[in-house]
Write an enzyme that holds these catalytic residues in place. Structure first.
Site, mmCIF file in Angstrom:
data_model
loop_
_atom_site.group_PDB
_atom_site.id
_atom_site.type_symbol
_atom_site.label_atom_id
_atom_site.label_comp_id
_atom_site.label_asym_id
_atom_site.label_seq_id
_atom_site.Cartn_x
_atom_site.Cartn_y
_atom_site.Cartn_z
ATOM 1 N N SER A 159 -38.627 8.551 26.862
ATOM 2 C CA SER A 159 -38.781 7.137 26.508
ATOM 3 C C SER A 159 -39.725 6.938 25.332
ATOM 4 O O SER A 159 -40.650 7.731 25.105
ATOM 5 C CB SER A 159 -39.305 6.347 27.707
ATOM 6 O OG SER A 159 -38.376 6.373 28.774
ATOM 7 N N GLU A 178 -30.126 -1.809 36.359
ATOM 8 C CA GLU A 178 -29.031 -2.387 35.580
ATOM 9 C C GLU A 178 -28.196 -1.291 34.910
ATOM 10 O O GLU A 178 -26.956 -1.357 34.877
ATOM 11 C CB GLU A 178 -29.580 -3.350 34.528
ATOM 12 C CG GLU A 178 -30.179 -4.639 35.091
ATOM 13 C CD GLU A 178 -31.563 -4.438 35.703
ATOM 14 O OE1 GLU A 178 -32.017 -5.329 36.419
ATOM 15 O OE2 GLU A 178 -32.173 -3.371 35.475
ATOM 16 N N GLN A 211 -41.808 14.939 30.868
ATOM 17 C CA GLN A 211 -40.558 14.518 30.244
ATOM 18 C C GLN A 211 -40.846 13.588 29.073
ATOM 19 O O GLN A 211 -41.405 12.509 29.259
ATOM 20 C CB GLN A 211 -39.699 13.807 31.291
ATOM 21 C CG GLN A 211 -38.298 13.479 30.837
ATOM 22 C CD GLN A 211 -37.440 13.018 32.001
ATOM 23 O OE1 GLN A 211 -37.220 13.750 32.960
ATOM 24 N NE2 GLN A 211 -36.969 11.785 31.944
ATOM 25 N N GLY A 212 -40.490 13.995 27.872
ATOM 26 C CA GLY A 212 -40.727 13.202 26.669
ATOM 27 C C GLY A 212 -39.444 12.544 26.200
ATOM 28 O O GLY A 212 -38.844 12.968 25.199
ATOM 29 N N SER A 258 -45.001 10.655 32.452
ATOM 30 C CA SER A 258 -45.759 10.861 33.691
ATOM 31 C C SER A 258 -46.417 12.235 33.709
ATOM 32 O O SER A 258 -45.749 13.257 33.572
ATOM 33 C CB SER A 258 -44.832 10.737 34.898
ATOM 34 O OG SER A 258 -44.206 9.478 34.939
ATOM 35 N N GLU A 283 -32.871 13.804 38.102
ATOM 36 C CA GLU A 283 -33.775 12.719 38.478
ATOM 37 C C GLU A 283 -33.077 11.703 39.363
ATOM 38 O O GLU A 283 -33.670 11.126 40.268
ATOM 39 C CB GLU A 283 -34.306 12.043 37.216
ATOM 40 C CG GLU A 283 -35.345 10.965 37.491
ATOM 41 C CD GLU A 283 -36.040 10.496 36.224
ATOM 42 O OE1 GLU A 283 -37.016 9.744 36.345
ATOM 43 O OE2 GLU A 283 -35.622 10.888 35.129
#
Length: 391
Positions: free
Chosen positions: A129, A371, A126-127, A161, A244
């Site tokens: 962040s 948060e 997963q690209g 990851s 997710e």
């Protein structure tokens, strides 16, 4: 109802027999301290065994190799957890995030190309962040400029990851730098063998290199690899993040409630009333987590899931995992603090308490921090006023 119960009992017996025959009894020891190559080999072999049995992607539609009912999925994950099966660490993004994205927003051609390939062992990363776009993902700066029938991408992704082993990447990039930040993002399928893609592993606090950086330098992406409409990638990404935060929890909740809780009980002194009280509280919370997960999956399949339901489950699981592993590290004492290795194919509940506790913090950050989840629950679930934006 009696017939359904009988069918489930028969299915449970079938899964138990399969587990007894196929799960390697010594896999934890065999996967401790192994090379990356051996880890990848083992993960692909284990995935192939699950696929042959029809257990690899039970949540997928039947026409793509899945089709188990929610009740059957729960039974399957209960038995895999109870028999301490290895986790599908390497295939996780492919079978959950990539698949949910393709099924929700992909073209027929994209689904035909990639869903069978994932079943054949295609690995995804997963690209999303970036160094300046973590919790505030919409602030991402990676760009993709349209040139004829292709896009040219430049930028950097962080905390990816498993990128070192990935064949394909779910990529978010900005295609309209003038648009409001959530309006100018597009969603791509990126071939990781493309020229200009560089992966750099990041060594973390426990000595692993699970996370990676991805650098993109004039990387060309065919326009056919655009998922959804140009500049509508933020909406497409919600399918990925929803997977997710939600559907993946069904398995993780059972693993936490089986192996994780069992090892916690074994680590605790049995004659301490304070410890016994904490264990009882954890068991109650695990029961609640399982109920929430089942309700989420059933409501999602029926089209009744609320806009914040997946965030509730993700928040609940991640913070319960953190509290349980913290308590395990406390009661296991100093020996647990010096245990610095665990199996490469285990999850966040391996019984190596200090490493599990450190790793549990990962779950309160990716996919939206705790948060962020609370903000989603407040605004989308409870209808509270939106948090003021910061200029």
């Amino acid at each position: 109802m009696t017939g359904e119960r009988s069918d489930l009992d028969g299915f449970r017996d079938h899964v138990r027999s399969w587990c007894a025959e196929h799960i390697p009894v010594d896999w934890r020891a065999a996967q401790t301290g192994v090379s990356d190559q051996e880890f990848v080999r083992f993960q692909k072999q284990w995935f192939a065994e699950l696929r042959e049995a029809g257990f690899a992607v039970p949540h997928w539609p039947r026409e793509w190799g899945g089709g188990l009912s929610v009740a059957e999925q729960i039974v399957l994950y209960q038995e895999l957890a109870a028999h301490d099966a290895p986790r599908l660490v390497l295939a996780f993004v492919g079978i959950h995030h990539a698949a949910s994205t393709l099924l929700a927003a992909g073209t027929d051609e994209q689904r035909r190309r990639h869903l069978p390939a994932i079943l054949d062992g295609e690995i995804w990363v997963q690209g999303f962040s970036e160094p300046e776009a973590g919790s505030d993902l919409a602030s991402l700066r990676t760009t993709a400029r349209r040139v004829g029938d292709r896009y040219v991408a430049n930028g950097q992704k962080l905390w990816a990851s498993g990128a070192e082993h990935a064949d394909w990447c779910l990529l978010l990039a900005r295609t309209d730098p003038e648009a409001p930040k959530r309006k100018g993002i597009s969603y791509f399928l990126l071939d990781m063998t493309s020229p200009g893609v560089e992966v750099r592993p990041i060594r973390n606090a426990v000595g692993d290199s699970h996370f990676c950086e991805i650098f993109l330098s004039d990387v060309t992406i065919p326009a056919a690899n655009l998922v959804g409409a140009e500049n509508a990638g933020w909406q497409v990404a919600q399918a990925t993040l929803g997977a997710e935060r939600g559907m993946t929890m069904l398995e993780l909740a059972e693993r936490l409630g089986n192996a994780g809780f069992r090892w916690l009980v074994e680590a605790c002194p049995t004659d301490d009333p304070v410890v016994a009280d904490r264990l009882a509280q954890f068991e109650i919370e695990i029961t609640g987590l399982r109920s929430l997960c089942r309700q989420l999956v059933e409501n999602t399949e029926a089209g009744r899931a609320g806009p914040a339901d997946a965030s509730v489950v993700k928040l609940y699981y991640s913070e319960l995992l953190q509290r349980m592993t913290d308590f395990g590290a406390q009661v296991a004492g100093l020996p647990a603090h010096t245990q610095l290795v665990k199996s490469a194919s285990s999850g966040w509940e391996s019984g190596s308490w200090m490493l599990d506790f450190i790793g549990s913090w990962e779950w309160t950050i990716p996919g939206g921090t705790s948060e962020i989840q609370r903000t989603i629950i407040a605004e989308r679930g409870l209808g509270l006023p939106r948090e003021p934006s910061v200029a």
